[in-house]
Structures are given as structure tokens and as C-alpha cells.
Write a protein that holds these residues in place. Structure first.
Motif, PDB file in Angstrom:
ATOM      1  N   ASP A 110       0.816  -1.214   0.000  1.00  0.00           N
ATOM      2  CA  ASP A 110       0.000   0.000   0.000  1.00  0.00           C
ATOM      3  C   ASP A 110       0.854   1.270   0.000  1.00  0.00           C
ATOM      4  O   ASP A 110       0.331   2.374  -0.076  1.00  0.00           O
ATOM      5  CB  ASP A 110      -0.966   0.015   1.188  1.00  0.00           C
ATOM      6  N   GLU A 111       2.172   1.123   0.073  1.00  0.00           N
ATOM      7  CA  GLU A 111       3.073   2.270   0.059  1.00  0.00           C
ATOM      8  C   GLU A 111       3.635   2.459  -1.352  1.00  0.00           C
ATOM      9  O   GLU A 111       3.854   1.490  -2.057  1.00  0.00           O
ATOM     10  CB  GLU A 111       4.228   2.050   1.039  1.00  0.00           C
ATOM     11  N   PRO A 112       3.892   3.701  -1.761  1.00  0.00           N
ATOM     12  CA  PRO A 112       4.446   3.922  -3.104  1.00  0.00           C
ATOM     13  C   PRO A 112       5.875   3.385  -3.211  1.00  0.00           C
ATOM     14  O   PRO A 112       6.629   3.386  -2.239  1.00  0.00           O
ATOM     15  CB  PRO A 112       4.427   5.438  -3.269  1.00  0.00           C
ATOM     16  N   THR A 113       6.224   2.920  -4.393  1.00  0.00           N
ATOM     17  CA  THR A 113       7.587   2.475  -4.643  1.00  0.00           C
ATOM     18  C   THR A 113       8.482   3.698  -4.818  1.00  0.00           C
ATOM     19  O   THR A 113       8.004   4.816  -5.007  1.00  0.00           O
ATOM     20  CB  THR A 113       7.667   1.613  -5.916  1.00  0.00           C
ATOM     21  N   SER A 114       9.784   3.481  -4.771  1.00  0.00           N
ATOM     22  CA  SER A 114      10.719   4.591  -4.959  1.00  0.00           C
ATOM     23  C   SER A 114      10.549   5.227  -6.336  1.00  0.00           C
ATOM     24  O   SER A 114      10.676   6.443  -6.494  1.00  0.00           O
ATOM     25  CB  SER A 114      12.155   4.126  -4.744  1.00  0.00           C
ATOM     26  N   SER A 115      10.231   4.435  -7.342  1.00  0.00           N
ATOM     27  CA  SER A 115      10.040   4.988  -8.690  1.00  0.00           C
ATOM     28  C   SER A 115       8.740   5.779  -8.809  1.00  0.00           C
ATOM     29  O   SER A 115       8.665   6.742  -9.569  1.00  0.00           O
ATOM     30  CB  SER A 115      10.077   3.875  -9.731  1.00  0.00           C
ATOM     31  N   GLU A 116       7.726   5.398  -8.062  1.00  0.00           N
ATOM     32  CA  GLU A 116       6.512   6.208  -8.036  1.00  0.00           C
ATOM     33  C   GLU A 116       6.818   7.563  -7.407  1.00  0.00           C
ATOM     34  O   GLU A 116       6.287   8.585  -7.855  1.00  0.00           O
ATOM     35  CB  GLU A 116       5.402   5.493  -7.267  1.00  0.00           C
ATOM     36  N   ALA A 117       7.684   7.581  -6.390  1.00  0.00           N
ATOM     37  CA  ALA A 117       8.096   8.851  -5.780  1.00  0.00           C
ATOM     38  C   ALA A 117       8.866   9.699  -6.789  1.00  0.00           C
ATOM     39  O   ALA A 117       8.673  10.915  -6.862  1.00  0.00           O
ATOM     40  CB  ALA A 117       8.942   8.582  -4.539  1.00  0.00           C
ATOM     41  N   VAL A 118       9.729   9.081  -7.573  1.00  0.00           N
ATOM     42  CA  VAL A 118      10.460   9.805  -8.630  1.00  0.00           C
ATOM     43  C   VAL A 118       9.462  10.387  -9.627  1.00  0.00           C
ATOM     44  O   VAL A 118       9.567  11.547 -10.031  1.00  0.00           O
ATOM     45  CB  VAL A 118      11.478   8.884  -9.339  1.00  0.00           C
ATOM     46  N   ALA A 119       8.484   9.597 -10.023  1.00  0.00           N
ATOM     47  CA  ALA A 119       7.480  10.058 -10.995  1.00  0.00           C
ATOM     48  C   ALA A 119       6.702  11.263 -10.456  1.00  0.00           C
ATOM     49  O   ALA A 119       6.386  12.186 -11.208  1.00  0.00           O
ATOM     50  CB  ALA A 119       6.531   8.918 -11.354  1.00  0.00           C
ATOM     51  N   ARG A 120       6.398  11.258  -9.173  1.00  0.00           N
ATOM     52  CA  ARG A 120       5.688  12.406  -8.579  1.00  0.00           C
ATOM     53  C   ARG A 120       6.549  13.665  -8.620  1.00  0.00           C
ATOM     54  O   ARG A 120       6.037  14.774  -8.723  1.00  0.00           O
ATOM     55  CB  ARG A 120       5.284  12.095  -7.143  1.00  0.00           C
ATOM     56  N   ARG A 121       7.860  13.503  -8.521  1.00  0.00           N
ATOM     57  CA  ARG A 121       8.776  14.657  -8.546  1.00  0.00           C
ATOM     58  C   ARG A 121       9.064  15.155  -9.956  1.00  0.00           C
ATOM     59  O   ARG A 121       9.699  16.195 -10.121  1.00  0.00           O
ATOM     60  CB  ARG A 121      10.077  14.296  -7.843  1.00  0.00           C
ATOM     61  N   ALA A 122       8.638  14.389 -10.954  1.00  0.00           N
ATOM     62  CA  ALA A 122       8.875  14.757 -12.358  1.00  0.00           C
ATOM     63  C   ALA A 122       7.548  14.701 -13.116  1.00  0.00           C
ATOM     64  O   ALA A 122       7.340  13.831 -13.960  1.00  0.00           O
ATOM     65  CB  ALA A 122       9.898  13.821 -12.985  1.00  0.00           C
ATOM     66  N   PRO A 123       6.625  15.614 -12.807  1.00  0.00           N
ATOM     67  CA  PRO A 123       5.304  15.578 -13.433  1.00  0.00           C
ATOM     68  C   PRO A 123       5.417  15.619 -14.965  1.00  0.00           C
ATOM     69  O   PRO A 123       6.184  16.386 -15.515  1.00  0.00           O
ATOM     70  CB  PRO A 123       4.604  16.833 -12.919  1.00  0.00           C
ATOM     71  N   GLY A 124       4.675  14.751 -15.597  1.00  0.00           N
ATOM     72  CA  GLY A 124       4.666  14.688 -17.052  1.00  0.00           C
ATOM     73  C   GLY A 124       5.735  13.788 -17.642  1.00  0.00           C
ATOM     74  O   GLY A 124       5.676  13.445 -18.822  1.00  0.00           O
ATOM     75  N   ALA A 125       6.716  13.381 -16.837  1.00  0.00           N
ATOM     76  CA  ALA A 125       7.773  12.495 -17.338  1.00  0.00           C
ATOM     77  C   ALA A 125       7.232  11.076 -17.461  1.00  0.00           C
ATOM     78  O   ALA A 125       6.408  10.638 -16.663  1.00  0.00           O
ATOM     79  CB  ALA A 125       8.976  12.518 -16.415  1.00  0.00           C
ATOM     80  N   ARG A 126       7.705  10.394 -18.448  1.00  0.00           N
ATOM     81  CA  ARG A 126       7.363   8.987 -18.652  1.00  0.00           C
ATOM     82  C   ARG A 126       8.464   8.169 -17.971  1.00  0.00           C
ATOM     83  O   ARG A 126       9.497   7.899 -18.560  1.00  0.00           O
ATOM     84  CB  ARG A 126       7.244   8.710 -20.136  1.00  0.00           C
ATOM     85  N   VAL A 127       8.216   7.795 -16.713  1.00  0.00           N
ATOM     86  CA  VAL A 127       9.238   7.184 -15.860  1.00  0.00           C
ATOM     87  C   VAL A 127       9.266   5.676 -16.070  1.00  0.00           C
ATOM     88  O   VAL A 127       8.238   5.012 -16.062  1.00  0.00           O
ATOM     89  CB  VAL A 127       8.984   7.514 -14.375  1.00  0.00           C
ATOM     90  N   ILE A 128      10.488   5.187 -16.221  1.00  0.00           N
ATOM     91  CA  ILE A 128      10.750   3.755 -16.351  1.00  0.00           C
ATOM     92  C   ILE A 128      11.777   3.374 -15.302  1.00  0.00           C
ATOM     93  O   ILE A 128      12.769   4.063 -15.107  1.00  0.00           O
ATOM     94  CB  ILE A 128      11.288   3.434 -17.757  1.00  0.00           C
ATOM     95  N   LYS A 129      11.532   2.276 -14.616  1.00  0.00           N
ATOM     96  CA  LYS A 129      12.492   1.736 -13.648  1.00  0.00           C
ATOM     97  C   LYS A 129      13.311   0.670 -14.367  1.00  0.00           C
ATOM     98  O   LYS A 129      12.762  -0.280 -14.927  1.00  0.00           O
ATOM     99  CB  LYS A 129      11.744   1.106 -12.469  1.00  0.00           C
ATOM    100  N   ALA A 130      14.649   0.839 -14.379  1.00  0.00           N
ATOM    101  CA  ALA A 130      15.545  -0.129 -15.021  1.00  0.00           C
ATOM    102  C   ALA A 130      16.972   0.116 -14.574  1.00  0.00           C
ATOM    103  O   ALA A 130      17.280   1.160 -13.997  1.00  0.00           O
ATOM    104  CB  ALA A 130      15.443  -0.006 -16.544  1.00  0.00           C
ATOM    105  N   PHE A 131      17.848  -0.802 -14.879  1.00  0.00           N
ATOM    106  CA  PHE A 131      19.288  -0.706 -14.597  1.00  0.00           C
ATOM    107  C   PHE A 131      19.613  -0.669 -13.104  1.00  0.00           C
ATOM    108  O   PHE A 131      20.701  -0.258 -12.735  1.00  0.00           O
ATOM    109  CB  PHE A 131      19.907   0.533 -15.255  1.00  0.00           C
ATOM    110  N   ASN A 132      18.698  -1.072 -12.253  1.00  0.00           N
ATOM    111  CA  ASN A 132      18.956  -0.942 -10.817  1.00  0.00           C
ATOM    112  C   ASN A 132      19.141  -2.264 -10.097  1.00  0.00           C
ATOM    113  O   ASN A 132      19.560  -2.279  -8.960  1.00  0.00           O
ATOM    114  CB  ASN A 132      17.804  -0.192 -10.143  1.00  0.00           C
ATOM    115  N   HIS A 133      18.845  -3.383 -10.738  1.00  0.00           N
ATOM    116  CA  HIS A 133      18.887  -4.640  -9.988  1.00  0.00           C
ATOM    117  C   HIS A 133      20.242  -5.350 -10.048  1.00  0.00           C
ATOM    118  O   HIS A 133      20.456  -6.326  -9.338  1.00  0.00           O
ATOM    119  CB  HIS A 133      17.750  -5.577 -10.435  1.00  0.00           C
ATOM    120  N   LEU A 134      21.164  -4.847 -10.882  1.00  0.00           N
ATOM    121  CA  LEU A 134      22.496  -5.444 -11.000  1.00  0.00           C
ATOM    122  C   LEU A 134      23.567  -4.427 -10.618  1.00  0.00           C
ATOM    123  O   LEU A 134      23.360  -3.225 -10.746  1.00  0.00           O
ATOM    124  CB  LEU A 134      22.743  -5.916 -12.433  1.00  0.00           C
ATOM    125  N   PHE A 135      24.711  -4.916 -10.208  1.00  0.00           N
ATOM    126  CA  PHE A 135      25.828  -4.041  -9.894  1.00  0.00           C
ATOM    127  C   PHE A 135      26.396  -3.437 -11.172  1.00  0.00           C
ATOM    128  O   PHE A 135      26.310  -4.025 -12.255  1.00  0.00           O
ATOM    129  CB  PHE A 135      26.919  -4.807  -9.138  1.00  0.00           C
TER     130      PHE A 135
END
Length: 117
Positions: free
Chosen positions: A17-42
Motif C-alpha cells: 500500500d506504500e508507493p515504490t521509490s520509482s513512483e516517488a520519482v514520478a511524482r517529482r517529475a510531473p509529465g515524465a514517462r518514468v521507467i524503472k531499469a538498470f537498478n537490480h544489477l551491480f
């Protein structure tokens, strides 16, 4: 398009029920088409050639804009990765976000067609 490759180590594991970190990023960048990627590997793994003898390195992608995800996954494929679309930022993003995403650190390879048969 804004690609969120960040990991927020300062927050506890988010519940459904809590927003993900990428949803928080999307809220800080209104109108941006946010994609989460490149974060699960070193970074060292990401800088290596994604084309492996047995297939291509998997990258997880999530986002709320299907057209943006399609364009981005096409680019990743062209770079030699094997993208897997996990869905939206809320559900899919949770799967590969710090600290408790079950896909974190999973260095997977999608087998090439000749090996999969």
C-alpha cells in the motif's frame, strides 16, 4: 522519458500500500514517462557485454507508460540485453527495488533460441 536507475537504501521495504521509490520519482517529475531499469544489477555486471555465449543478460523494466516501455525495451534489445517487462511502477517496480525486491541481484541470461530448443 526518464529512466530511474536509483535504489533508495534509506527507506524500509515498502508494503503493497506504500508507493515504490520509482513512483516517488514520478511524482517529482510531473509529465515524465518514468521507467524503472538498470537498478537490480551491480555496475560492474552492467558494464560487461550483455551478449553471453548462451544468450543475453536479462534487464528488468517497469513503468506506467506502455509506449515508453516499448521504445526503451527496443533500445535495450538493440544494445544486446534481454529486457523483461514486469508491469507498472507499483507492482513491477516493487519486484526489483531495494531493499526487498526478490529480483535484486539476479544476474539472469535469456537463452538464445538455438539453446532453448
Amino acid at each position: 522519458m526518464l529512466v530511474d536507475a536509483t535504489n533508495d537504501y534509506s527507506t524500509p521495504a515498502s508494503g503493497t500500500d506504500e508507493p515504490t521509490s520509482s513512483e516517488a520519482v514520478a511524482r517529482r517529475a510531473p509529465g515524465a514517462r518514468v521507467i524503472k531499469a538498470f537498478n537490480h544489477l551491480f555496475a560492474a555486471t552492467l558494464q560487461a557485454d550483455p551478449r553471453r555465449p548462451e544468450g543475453n543478460r536479462v534487464l528488468f523494466v517497469s513503468g506506467d507508460d506502455q509506449e515508453a516501455k516499448t521504445m526503451f525495451t527496443t533500445m535495450l534489445t538493440d544494445l544486446g540485453f534481454a529486457p523483461i517487462d514486469l508491469g507498472d511502477l507499483a507492482g513491477g517496480g516493487r519486484l526489483h527495488q531495494v531493499p526487498a525486491g526478490p529480483l535484486l541481484g539476479q544476474d539472469l541470461v535469456r537463452l538464445s533460441d538455438s539453446r532453448a530448443q
